[in-house]
Design a protein around this motif. Sequence first.
Motif, PDB file in Angstrom:
ATOM      1  N   LEU A  19     -40.829 -45.546-100.323  1.00 52.32           N
ATOM      2  CA  LEU A  19     -40.700 -46.375-101.523  1.00 52.32           C
ATOM      3  C   LEU A  19     -40.166 -47.765-101.187  1.00 52.32           C
ATOM      4  CD1 LEU A  19     -39.294 -43.747-104.051  1.00 52.32           C
ATOM      5  CD2 LEU A  19     -41.593 -44.748-104.000  1.00 52.32           C
ATOM      6  N   VAL A  20     -39.146 -47.811-100.347  1.00 53.37           N
ATOM      7  CA  VAL A  20     -38.612 -49.105 -99.927  1.00 53.37           C
ATOM      8  C   VAL A  20     -39.696 -49.896 -99.207  1.00 53.37           C
ATOM      9  CG1 VAL A  20     -36.992 -50.219 -98.343  1.00 53.37           C
ATOM     10  CG2 VAL A  20     -36.207 -48.407 -99.848  1.00 53.37           C
ATOM     11  N   GLY A  21     -40.451 -49.229 -98.352  1.00 58.40           N
ATOM     12  CA  GLY A  21     -41.527 -49.903 -97.633  1.00 58.40           C
ATOM     13  C   GLY A  21     -42.591 -50.466 -98.559  1.00 58.40           C
ATOM     14  N   ILE A  22     -42.935 -49.721 -99.582  1.00 54.91           N
ATOM     15  CA  ILE A  22     -43.939 -50.188-100.544  1.00 54.91           C
ATOM     16  C   ILE A  22     -43.437 -51.418-101.292  1.00 54.91           C
ATOM     17  CG2 ILE A  22     -45.095 -49.613-102.717  1.00 54.91           C
ATOM     18  CD1 ILE A  22     -45.314 -46.708-101.592  1.00 54.91           C
ATOM     19  N   PHE A  23     -42.203 -51.343-101.786  1.00 55.57           N
ATOM     20  CA  PHE A  23     -41.662 -52.448-102.579  1.00 55.57           C
ATOM     21  C   PHE A  23     -41.321 -53.674-101.731  1.00 55.57           C
ATOM     22  CE2 PHE A  23     -40.425 -48.889-105.481  1.00 55.57           C
ATOM     23  CZ  PHE A  23     -41.305 -49.230-106.484  1.00 55.57           C
ATOM     24  N   ALA A  24     -40.829 -53.443-100.537  1.00 52.91           N
ATOM     25  CA  ALA A  24     -40.337 -54.560 -99.724  1.00 52.91           C
ATOM     26  C   ALA A  24     -41.433 -55.281 -98.952  1.00 52.91           C
ATOM     27  CB  ALA A  24     -39.274 -54.065 -98.745  1.00 52.91           C
ATOM     28  N   THR A  25     -42.517 -54.596 -98.657  1.00 51.82           N
ATOM     29  CA  THR A  25     -43.511 -55.191 -97.764  1.00 51.82           C
ATOM     30  C   THR A  25     -44.850 -55.427 -98.440  1.00 51.82           C
ATOM     31  OG1 THR A  25     -44.189 -53.027 -96.936  1.00 51.82           O
ATOM     32  CG2 THR A  25     -42.432 -54.138 -95.736  1.00 51.82           C
ATOM     33  N   ARG A  26     -44.840 -55.684 -99.718  1.00 51.02           N
ATOM     34  CA  ARG A  26     -46.111 -55.890-100.426  1.00 51.02           C
ATOM     35  C   ARG A  26     -46.937 -57.024 -99.817  1.00 51.02           C
ATOM     36  NH1 ARG A  26     -43.827 -55.550-106.457  1.00 51.02           N
ATOM     37  NH2 ARG A  26     -41.899 -55.824-105.336  1.00 51.02           N
ATOM     38  N   ASN A  27     -46.311 -58.105 -99.437  1.00 49.72           N
ATOM     39  CA  ASN A  27     -47.033 -59.250 -98.878  1.00 49.72           C
ATOM     40  C   ASN A  27     -46.871 -59.374 -97.372  1.00 49.72           C
ATOM     41  OD1 ASN A  27     -47.776 -60.004-101.500  1.00 49.72           O
ATOM     42  ND2 ASN A  27     -45.832 -61.071-101.783  1.00 49.72           N
ATOM     43  N   SER A  28     -46.179 -58.430 -96.756  1.00 49.50           N
ATOM     44  CA  SER A  28     -45.872 -58.556 -95.333  1.00 49.50           C
ATOM     45  C   SER A  28     -47.090 -58.415 -94.433  1.00 49.50           C
ATOM     46  CB  SER A  28     -44.811 -57.536 -94.925  1.00 49.50           C
ATOM     47  OG  SER A  28     -43.606 -57.828 -95.558  1.00 49.50           O
ATOM     48  N   LYS A  29     -48.092 -57.641 -94.834  1.00 50.82           N
ATOM     49  CA  LYS A  29     -49.278 -57.482 -93.989  1.00 50.82           C
ATOM     50  C   LYS A  29     -49.962 -58.821 -93.794  1.00 50.82           C
ATOM     51  CE  LYS A  29     -53.580 -54.971 -93.289  1.00 50.82           C
ATOM     52  NZ  LYS A  29     -53.957 -55.937 -92.309  1.00 50.82           N
ATOM     53  N   GLU A  30     -50.096 -59.576 -94.859  1.00 55.62           N
ATOM     54  CA  GLU A  30     -50.722 -60.896 -94.736  1.00 55.62           C
ATOM     55  C   GLU A  30     -49.869 -61.811 -93.853  1.00 55.62           C
ATOM     56  OE1 GLU A  30     -50.129 -59.545 -97.893  1.00 55.62           O
ATOM     57  OE2 GLU A  30     -52.143 -58.722 -98.058  1.00 55.62           O
ATOM     58  N   ILE A  31     -48.559 -61.744 -94.034  1.00 53.04           N
ATOM     59  CA  ILE A  31     -47.655 -62.556 -93.220  1.00 53.04           C
ATOM     60  C   ILE A  31     -47.739 -62.121 -91.761  1.00 53.04           C
ATOM     61  CG2 ILE A  31     -45.225 -63.103 -92.779  1.00 53.04           C
ATOM     62  CD1 ILE A  31     -44.784 -62.817 -95.826  1.00 53.04           C
ATOM     63  N   LEU A  88     -31.417 -50.777 -97.650  1.00 57.88           N
ATOM     64  CA  LEU A  88     -31.024 -52.081 -98.176  1.00 57.88           C
ATOM     65  C   LEU A  88     -31.487 -53.205 -97.251  1.00 57.88           C
ATOM     66  CD1 LEU A  88     -29.498 -53.630-100.371  1.00 57.88           C
ATOM     67  CD2 LEU A  88     -27.428 -53.344 -98.981  1.00 57.88           C
ATOM     68  N   TRP A  89     -31.329 -53.005 -95.951  1.00 60.13           N
ATOM     69  CA  TRP A  89     -31.747 -54.021 -94.983  1.00 60.13           C
ATOM     70  C   TRP A  89     -33.239 -54.312 -95.112  1.00 60.13           C
ATOM     71  CZ3 TRP A  89     -30.823 -57.961 -92.090  1.00 60.13           C
ATOM     72  CH2 TRP A  89     -31.725 -58.328 -91.111  1.00 60.13           C
ATOM     73  N   SER A  90     -34.037 -53.274 -95.183  1.00 66.08           N
ATOM     74  CA  SER A  90     -35.483 -53.470 -95.301  1.00 66.08           C
ATOM     75  C   SER A  90     -35.830 -54.244 -96.564  1.00 66.08           C
ATOM     76  CB  SER A  90     -36.206 -52.121 -95.308  1.00 66.08           C
ATOM     77  OG  SER A  90     -35.990 -51.441 -94.093  1.00 66.08           O
ATOM     78  N   LEU A  91     -35.198 -53.881 -97.676  1.00 64.21           N
ATOM     79  CA  LEU A  91     -35.456 -54.594 -98.929  1.00 64.21           C
ATOM     80  C   LEU A  91     -35.077 -56.068 -98.813  1.00 64.21           C
ATOM     81  CD1 LEU A  91     -34.294 -52.110-101.700  1.00 64.21           C
ATOM     82  CD2 LEU A  91     -36.573 -53.082-101.419  1.00 64.21           C
ATOM     83  N   LEU A  92     -33.890 -56.333 -98.301  1.00 63.35           N
ATOM     84  CA  LEU A  92     -33.427 -57.716 -98.206  1.00 63.35           C
ATOM     85  C   LEU A  92     -34.268 -58.523 -97.217  1.00 63.35           C
ATOM     86  CD1 LEU A  92     -29.564 -57.201 -98.243  1.00 63.35           C
ATOM     87  CD2 LEU A  92     -31.013 -58.050-100.096  1.00 63.35           C
ATOM     88  N   PHE A  93     -34.511 -57.976 -96.045  1.00 61.74           N
ATOM     89  CA  PHE A  93     -35.218 -58.708 -94.992  1.00 61.74           C
ATOM     90  C   PHE A  93     -36.648 -59.038 -95.392  1.00 61.74           C
ATOM     91  CE2 PHE A  93     -37.694 -58.988 -91.079  1.00 61.74           C
ATOM     92  CZ  PHE A  93     -36.978 -59.947 -90.387  1.00 61.74           C
ATOM     93  N   PHE A  94     -37.383 -58.048 -95.873  1.00 65.76           N
ATOM     94  CA  PHE A  94     -38.797 -58.278 -96.162  1.00 65.76           C
ATOM     95  C   PHE A  94     -39.037 -58.920 -97.514  1.00 65.76           C
ATOM     96  CE2 PHE A  94     -39.093 -54.986 -92.877  1.00 65.76           C
ATOM     97  CZ  PHE A  94     -39.942 -55.615 -92.013  1.00 65.76           C
ATOM     98  N   SER A  95     -38.304 -58.521 -98.534  1.00 67.63           N
ATOM     99  CA  SER A  95     -38.577 -59.083 -99.846  1.00 67.63           C
ATOM    100  C   SER A  95     -38.086 -60.523 -99.973  1.00 67.63           C
ATOM    101  CB  SER A  95     -37.953 -58.231-100.940  1.00 67.63           C
ATOM    102  OG  SER A  95     -36.544 -58.244-100.858  1.00 67.63           O
ATOM    103  N   MET A  96     -37.125 -60.935 -99.162  1.00 71.77           N
ATOM    104  CA  MET A  96     -36.656 -62.312 -99.224  1.00 71.77           C
ATOM    105  C   MET A  96     -37.438 -63.210 -98.274  1.00 71.77           C
ATOM    106  SD  MET A  96     -32.594 -61.847 -99.521  1.00 71.77           S
ATOM    107  CE  MET A  96     -31.901 -62.301-101.084  1.00 71.77           C
ATOM    108  N   GLY A  97     -38.389 -62.662 -97.547  1.00 73.81           N
ATOM    109  CA  GLY A  97     -39.263 -63.475 -96.710  1.00 73.81           C
ATOM    110  C   GLY A  97     -38.604 -64.076 -95.503  1.00 73.81           C
ATOM    111  N   HIS A  98     -37.723 -63.336 -94.851  1.00 68.34           N
ATOM    112  CA  HIS A  98     -37.053 -63.872 -93.686  1.00 68.34           C
ATOM    113  C   HIS A  98     -37.817 -63.605 -92.386  1.00 68.34           C
ATOM    114  CE1 HIS A  98     -33.629 -65.243 -95.877  1.00 68.34           C
ATOM    115  NE2 HIS A  98     -33.376 -64.046 -96.345  1.00 68.34           N
ATOM    116  N   LEU A  99     -39.103 -63.543 -92.472  1.00 74.76           N
ATOM    117  CA  LEU A  99     -39.923 -63.400 -91.277  1.00 74.76           C
ATOM    118  C   LEU A  99     -40.206 -64.783 -90.715  1.00 74.76           C
ATOM    119  CD1 LEU A  99     -42.493 -60.787 -92.577  1.00 74.76           C
ATOM    120  CD2 LEU A  99     -40.610 -60.374 -91.023  1.00 74.76           C
ATOM    121  N   ALA A 100     -40.030 -64.945 -89.422  1.00 78.05           N
ATOM    122  CA  ALA A 100     -40.302 -66.247 -88.797  1.00 78.05           C
ATOM    123  C   ALA A 100     -41.804 -66.392 -88.576  1.00 78.05           C
ATOM    124  CB  ALA A 100     -39.566 -66.347 -87.472  1.00 78.05           C
TER     125      ALA A 100
END
Length: 101
Positions: A19-31, A88-100
């Motif tokens: 569930l965390v993965g679904i909510f946190a990484t919705r746009n991460s594949k494109e990124i 919590l880390w996964s939600l914060l890291f991915f949903s806030m867009g902290h990917l370089a």
Amino acid sequence: MNYGKLAKSVFVPVVGGSLVGIFATRNSKEIYDKLKKPAFAPSSWTFPVAWTSLYTFMGIAKYRIASKEKESKSAELLYDTQLGLNFLWSLLFFSMGHLAI
């Protein structure tokens, strides 16, 4: 072996992580696809497989801790705290867009 307790111990981290993965990484594949990656970088499909395996083993570890004859409340509390922080880390890291990029 208590199979119901084992199933519950594995179910909680696997479903929670999913569930965390679904909510946190919705746009991460494109990124992730846009990132400049080395040739040995894994495909995006490997992450759900790896995380499901890790969460399964974490659930098995929880079951083993809970099945000990000696009281293990402090170990269970540490496990539950770590699992919550992991979610919590996964939600914060991915949903806030902290990917370089």
